[in-house]
Motif scaffolding. Structure first.
Motif, PDB file in Angstrom:
ATOM      1  N   LEU A 142      -7.177  -0.752  -8.145  1.00 43.38           N
ATOM      2  CA  LEU A 142      -5.984  -1.557  -7.898  1.00 43.38           C
ATOM      3  C   LEU A 142      -6.342  -2.979  -7.492  1.00 43.38           C
ATOM      4  CD1 LEU A 142      -3.734   1.008  -5.986  1.00 43.38           C
ATOM      5  CD2 LEU A 142      -4.228   0.823  -8.426  1.00 43.38           C
ATOM      6  N   ASN A 197       3.687  -7.996 -11.008  1.00 42.03           N
ATOM      7  CA  ASN A 197       2.721  -6.946 -10.666  1.00 42.03           C
ATOM      8  C   ASN A 197       3.111  -5.652 -11.380  1.00 42.03           C
ATOM      9  OD1 ASN A 197       1.948  -8.520  -7.975  1.00 42.03           O
ATOM     10  ND2 ASN A 197       0.530  -6.830  -8.232  1.00 42.03           N
ATOM     11  N   TYR A 201       3.231   6.054  -5.628  1.00 43.26           N
ATOM     12  CA  TYR A 201       3.152   6.139  -7.094  1.00 43.26           C
ATOM     13  C   TYR A 201       2.045   7.107  -7.508  1.00 43.26           C
ATOM     14  CZ  TYR A 201       2.544   4.535 -11.934  1.00 43.26           C
ATOM     15  OH  TYR A 201       2.425   4.487 -13.305  1.00 43.26           O
ATOM     16  N   SER A 249      -3.734  -1.219 -11.189  1.00 43.76           N
ATOM     17  CA  SER A 249      -2.692  -2.212 -10.955  1.00 43.76           C
ATOM     18  C   SER A 249      -3.299  -3.591 -11.149  1.00 43.76           C
ATOM     19  CB  SER A 249      -2.085  -2.086  -9.550  1.00 43.76           C
ATOM     20  OG  SER A 249      -2.963  -2.565  -8.565  1.00 43.76           O
ATOM     21  N   ARG A 264       2.147   1.845  -3.540  1.00 42.81           N
ATOM     22  CA  ARG A 264       1.081   2.218  -4.466  1.00 42.81           C
ATOM     23  C   ARG A 264       0.648   3.662  -4.239  1.00 42.81           C
ATOM     24  NH1 ARG A 264      -3.290  -2.546  -4.190  1.00 42.81           N
ATOM     25  NH2 ARG A 264      -3.687  -1.471  -2.243  1.00 42.81           N
ATOM     26  N   ASN A 312       0.796  -1.229   0.000  1.00 41.83           N
ATOM     27  CA  ASN A 312       0.000   0.000   0.000  1.00 41.83           C
ATOM     28  C   ASN A 312       0.833   1.286   0.000  1.00 41.83           C
ATOM     29  OD1 ASN A 312      -2.815   0.738  -0.147  1.00 41.83           O
ATOM     30  ND2 ASN A 312      -2.579   1.663   1.886  1.00 41.83           N
ATOM     31  N   ILE A 330       6.034  -3.521  -9.789  1.00 42.96           N
ATOM     32  CA  ILE A 330       6.151  -3.519  -8.325  1.00 42.96           C
ATOM     33  C   ILE A 330       6.922  -4.764  -7.922  1.00 42.96           C
ATOM     34  CG2 ILE A 330       4.956  -3.402  -6.114  1.00 42.96           C
ATOM     35  CD1 ILE A 330       2.454  -2.531  -7.588  1.00 42.96           C
ATOM     36  N   THR A 371      -8.864   5.373  -8.873  1.00 38.31           N
ATOM     37  CA  THR A 371      -7.941   4.255  -8.674  1.00 38.31           C
ATOM     38  C   THR A 371      -8.714   2.950  -8.782  1.00 38.31           C
ATOM     39  OG1 THR A 371      -8.242   4.205  -6.260  1.00 38.31           O
ATOM     40  CG2 THR A 371      -6.506   5.643  -7.124  1.00 38.31           C
ATOM     41  N   LEU A 419       1.825  -1.310 -12.169  1.00 39.41           N
ATOM     42  CA  LEU A 419       0.957  -0.143 -12.034  1.00 39.41           C
ATOM     43  C   LEU A 419       0.908   0.594 -13.356  1.00 39.41           C
ATOM     44  CD1 LEU A 419       2.446   1.006  -8.667  1.00 39.41           C
ATOM     45  CD2 LEU A 419      -0.019   0.819  -8.977  1.00 39.41           C
TER      46      LEU A 419
END
Length: 236
Positions: free
Chosen positions: A124, A227, A43, A153, A40, A37, A209, A122, A229
């Motif tokens: 994610l 992973n 970012y 993501s 993220r 978290n 990530i 967002t 983003l």
């Protein structure tokens, strides 16, 4: 079920509802989400002004990112279709003393209500859990104001991602319940890029990530093999 809510798998909702009571336990089944978290959020904060922004968190679960966005000064609406996790998210606000407007509604339905309402959207770790990711991206694009930013993501559909997310996290290390992920639902960056273009958005950035589950360290990387983003913008 309302036709606008058909972009959902009932088994997926039930799976996340079973995890609801332990969502905020940093050492429970949501441990990787807790570890990821801050990266993220960083970012997102590096690419969008959060203080005073209207932000929407799609597929918010128990509210980890939603609360982080609110703590950063955003006016946050957060949506999910799993009632159990939304109950936990609302209860946690009594502990955090933050303000988040949690709603049980599909993103497609919200897009019909609130077109062009948000500076930041967002979504994610959700796209790999729905039947039609492109529908979610189109709805997110509709919800954005011109000049707004969308952050996504998901997991890449590569052998390395299969090894890390399914064999490693679910079977060997047991960081996640078995069946959390399905390899066929992982999404290649090229597919995300095509869906963003079709929704009228511009892909600004892709970033991987990295995550070491033993040290619980997460970081941004140039490799999107597992992973990743994505940041996209809606033309002004």
């Amino acid at each position: 079920m309302n036709p606008i809510n058909t972009n959902v798998r009932a088994a997926e909702l039930a799976k996340f509802d079973r995890l609801a009571s332990r969502w905020w336990d940093p050492d429970g089944e949501s441990r990787p989400l807790h570890d990821l978290n801050p990266v993220r959020l960083g970012y997102i904060a590096d690419r969008a002004v959060l203080k005073g922004a209207r932000a929407l968190d799609v597929g918010c679960g128990g509210g980890l990112l939603s609360e982080a966005l609110a703590r950063s000064g955003a006016d946050v609406t957060a949506i999910d279709l799993a009632p159990g996790v939304l109950d936990v998210a609302r209860l946690h606000l009594h502990e955090s003393e933050l303000s988040v407007d949690y709603r049980e509604i599909a993103v497609e339905a919200l897009a019909a209500e609130m077109s062009g309402a948000f500076d930041v959207v967002t979504c994610l770790e959700m796209l790999e859990h729905v039947p039609d990711p492109a529908s979610v991206i189109r709805a997110c694009a509709t919800l954005l104001k011109p000049g707004g930013k969308l952050f996504l993501s998901t997991l890449n559909r590569t052998p390395l991602a299969f090894g890390a997310a399914i064999l490693g996290a679910e079977h060997l290390l047991r960081l996640l319940p078995r069946g959390t992920h399905h390899y066929a639902q992982f999404i290649k960056p090229s597919e995300i890029a095509a869906d963003l273009r079709a929704a009228g958005l511009v892909l600004d950035d892709l970033r991987g990530i990295g995550y070491n589950p033993l040290t619980r360290h997460a970081w941004l990387t140039g490799s999107v093999a597992v992973n990743y983003l994505a940041c996209a913008s809606k033309p002004a």
